[in-house]
Design an enzyme around this catalytic site. Structure first.
Site, PDB file in Angstrom:
ATOM      1  CG  HIS A 106      -1.931  -1.054   1.258  1.00 49.66           C
ATOM      2  ND1 HIS A 106      -2.867  -1.244   0.274  1.00 49.66           N
ATOM      3  CD2 HIS A 106      -2.127  -2.039   2.157  1.00 49.66           C
ATOM      4  CE1 HIS A 106      -3.620  -2.299   0.575  1.00 49.66           C
ATOM      5  NE2 HIS A 106      -3.186  -2.810   1.697  1.00 49.66           N
TER       6      HIS A 106
ATOM      7  CG  ASP B 268      -5.052 -10.030   3.575  1.00 51.36           C
ATOM      8  OD1 ASP B 268      -4.778  -8.851   3.858  1.00 51.36           O
ATOM      9  OD2 ASP B 268      -4.739 -10.554   2.483  1.00 51.36           O
TER      10      ASP B 268
ATOM     11  CG  HIS C   3      -6.408  -5.276   2.006  1.00 54.46           C
ATOM     12  ND1 HIS C   3      -5.990  -6.289   2.849  1.00 54.46           N
ATOM     13  CD2 HIS C   3      -7.445  -4.680   2.629  1.00 54.46           C
ATOM     14  CE1 HIS C   3      -6.743  -6.294   3.941  1.00 54.46           C
ATOM     15  NE2 HIS C   3      -7.636  -5.332   3.839  1.00 54.46           N
TER      16      HIS C   3
ATOM     17  CE1 TYR D  97      -4.362  -8.253   7.210  1.00 55.28           C
ATOM     18  CE2 TYR D  97      -2.825  -7.797   9.000  1.00 55.28           C
ATOM     19  CZ  TYR D  97      -3.251  -7.587   7.707  1.00 55.28           C
ATOM     20  OH  TYR D  97      -2.558  -6.721   6.895  1.00 55.28           O
TER      21      TYR D  97
ATOM     22  CG  ASP E 228      -2.887  -8.520   0.876  1.00 52.38           C
ATOM     23  OD1 ASP E 228      -2.169  -8.681   1.880  1.00 52.38           O
ATOM     24  OD2 ASP E 228      -3.947  -7.855   0.891  1.00 52.38           O
TER      25      ASP E 228
END
Ligand SMILES: COCC(O)(O)CCCCCNCCCN
Ligand SMILES: [Zn+2]
Length: 662
Positions: free
Chosen positions: A135, A265, A174, A305, A172
């Site tokens: 990110h 995740d 995201h 997570y 991932d």
């Protein structure tokens, strides 16, 4: 060559020092449980341990601005309040007196991984790092990320090793907007990301995370976004995207290096992703990428997570990097409606950039962005999120023998392989069966008899998991097939996937009971198949149309194979397969992802030269790169597409458009 593992407990020495609900999930235990699981499972010992290093300023400035770096350098000396103020300018990220140091180690670990792979010290590897990276942007931290570890690694590989093309796969859950921004106009870096999107309602809620962000200027076509507009995506959804979107483009792009933003995740149980894909799926995703770039693959940890599924997923990934075949994929279904819509949109949007997608359907007419108002997600409050439970990933036993070879005298057995002896003591029961069904009385020469009974012995060892895969170089592959396939199919729980490459007549009648699925890849006119379980794939000009052939493998044969989920794969190289060796090796390696690697390769005498390279594929060595692919022959695209359209009613993993799903 081995697999590198990079981990340093210094990266566990920072954490959230104040209350912030959006950051509390990013805890040091993420790294600890991942590494401990690798140690406990014995996988860490099988890896080459490579130390971390601190990324230098120059390394970091490959992606970030001078002022951003200077600002981050001041954080170790800030008071708690100053740090909190500093964070306020960014989204969902926290700082700590030690996080700058750890961020230089996380980026440095990715660079150590690139060095180890590019210098040939190892074949591939994984870096367990935090803070994560995808990110963070030129001038800003975001989403727990300080420096963009993988983006820095890509720039570093280009600069230091002259790498021409880098593929970044971001699994991932995201969107790695930082990576997208970094390479938006750069055609030498192909960025693929899937991410929970829910029509822009999910973090980071960016319009540019949708499928129509394809890159800019020279980089147009080199940015691929696959939005998940629903949660609860399963293994079938993930495999569909690899088979029908990522892999065809990746093979056409033909990268020199593959970097993975390995966030977990996207696994079941994760509070961020809320998906249902099980940890073993990462063994398949890894496996499917390992034959690109000659196997040069660097996986760098991003998110994840749920400490249980994170640790399991990390182990599945590393075990596959070590060359162990993936476990059989449990009860695959077809992709869900939402997945097929996203797939359809991305394929048609990228049609103009990639010849492998030239035949992709137009953008769907209906409004894909219809918010699914039926089930208002906001109702999905904390309470109603049931706790996901999932079974331990299946034990991926690594049979004592990875590859057993049945070779005529005089042919040397390649290193690492076990020579299956031509058995002297013939089982009388088998002998009679062979004499009755296969050997014409004229030639019941003991040689054929002993070869065929040794073959049966080999198959039985595979069933007992004593042997993982086998290869037999025989006088007559048709006879060998007629001997092995019925025998293997007769075992109760077995399903046998038979792939014949070449134009010879297939000597086996395929019954409708589904115990055998036969696929023939030949350049014979595709006649109507005799049964649902015999699929003739007609490829003009034999298999010299490499891109047509790889398309047939990726978007037809693999989905069929995964959905059929065989217990044994029999791969037959008919005498006149006309297949170039690198294509043959890609096929062998990709098929190893099925049946937990239980694959028997039958080769016609005369193909001695192909024995050793095929054996190394069976040992888990990546297949050599095919080189950049030109457009597939239109008639081959046509025939594969027609076949896919005809079969998709029965085989749901073949669906690629919203209409398909019916
Ligand atoms: C690159 O690091 C890995 C990552 O992509 O997982 C970071 C996710 C940031 C998620 C920020 N929103 C948290 C809301 C908490 N409910
Ligand atoms: Zn994430």
């Amino acid at each position: 060559m081995g697999t590198a593992l990079i981990y340093d407990e210094e990266m566990t020495r920072y954490k959230l020092l104040w209350v912030d609900p959006s950051c509390k999930i990013e805890v040091p235990e993420r790294l600890i449980v991942s590494y401990e699981a690798l140690v406990k499972s014995g996988l860490a010992d099988r890896c080459v341990s490579v130390p971390v290093r601190e990324a230098t300023d120059a390394d970091i400035l490959l992606v970030h601005s001078e002022e951003y770096l200077q600002a981050v350098k001041t954080t170790p000396f800030m008071t708690l309040e100053e740090m909190q103020d500093f964070c306020a300018q960014y989204g969902d990220v926290y700082f700590h007196p030690n996080i700058y140091h750890c961020a230089t180690l996380a980026a440095g670990a990715a660079l150590q991984l690139v060095d180890s792979v590019m210098t040939g010290k190892v074949r591939n590897g994984m870096a367990l790092v935090r803070p994560p990276g995808h990110h963070s942007m030129h001038n800003a931290a975001s989403g727990f990320c300080i420096f963009n570890n993988v983006a820095i690694a890509a720039q570093y590989a280009k600069q230091k090793y002259g790498v021409k093309r880098v593929l970044i796969v971001d699994w991932d859950i995201h969107h790695g907007q930082g990576v997208q921004y970094c390479f938006e106009d750069d055609p030498s870096v192909l960025y693929f990301s899937w991410h929970r999107y829910e029509h822009q309602k999910f973090w980071p809620k960016l319009r540019e995370s949708d499928f129509d962000s394809v890159g800019k200027e020279k980089g147009a076509g080199f940015n691929i976004n696959l939005p998940w507009n629903k949660v609860d995506m399963q293994n079938s959804d993930y495999l569909s995207i690899f088979h029908h979107l990522l892999l065809p483009i990746a093979y056409e792009f033909c990268p020199d290096l593959v970097l993975v933003c390995a966030g977990f995740d996207s696994a079941i149980g994760d509070p961020e992703g809320e998906m249902c894909a099980t940890p073993d799926i990462f063994a398949h995703l890894t496996h499917l990428l390992m034959n690109l770039a000659g196997g040069k693959l660097c996986a760098v940890l991003e998110g994840g997570y749920n400490l249980t599924s994170l640790a399991q997923s990390v182990c599945q990934t590393v075990q596959t990097l070590l060359g162990d075949p993936p476990p059989r994929p449990a009860n695959l279904d077809g992709p869900c409606q939402s997945t097929v819509e996203s797939l359809h949109c991305v394929r048609s949007t990228h049609r103009q950039y990639w010849s492998c997608l030239k035949h992709a359907a137009d953008l769907p007419t209906f409004d894909v962005s219809t918010k699914d108002l039926s089930l208002d997600e906001s109702l999905n409050s904390e309470e109603s999120k049931e706790e996901h439970v999932w079974p331990e990933p299946p034990k991926r036993l690594t049979p004592a023998i990875r590859a057993a070879l049945l070779l005529p005298d005089g042919i040397t057995c390649p290193d690492g392989c076990y020579r299956q002896s031509v058995s002297e003591c013939l089982d009388p029961l088998i002998v009679t069966k062979l004499k009755e069904n296969i050997l014409t009385d004229s030639e019941d020469d003991s040689n054929a008899l002993s070869t065929l009974s040794s073959l049966i012995d080999l198959v039985e060892k595979m069933e007992k998991d004593e042997v993982c895969s086998g290869l037999a170089l025989v006088h007559d592959v048709s006879k060998a097939m007629k001997c092995v396939v019925p025998h293997a199919a007769s075992a109760l729980k077995n399903r046998v996937l038979v792939i014949c490459v070449g134009d010879g007549k297939v000597p086996i009648h395929v019954s409708e009971d589904g115990k055998v699925l036969m696929v023939q890849l030949s350049n014979k006119e595709s006649q109507e198949p005799e049964s649902r379980y015999f699929i003739p794939v007609c490829l003009k000009k034999g298999c010299s149309d490499v891109s047509g052939f790889i398309q047939a493998i990726l978007s037809l044969l693999l989905p069929l194979g995964y959905e059929y989920d065989p217990s044994l794969v029999v791969l037959v190289q008919m005498s006149d397969s006309g297949l170039c060796e690198s294509m043959w090796l890609q096929l062998t390696s990709l098929l190893r992802g099925l049946a937990q690697g239980h694959m028997l390769v039958l080769m016609q005498k005369g193909n001695e030269a192909c024995v050793s390279p095929t054996a190394s594929s069976l040992l888990g060595d990546p297949a050599p790169s095919l080189g950049p692919l030109v457009a597939p022959l239109p008639e081959n695209v046509e025939s594969v597409e027609m076949l896919r359209h005809r079969l998709k009613a029965d085989w749901k993993l073949l669906q690629t458009t919203a209409q398909d799903i019916g």
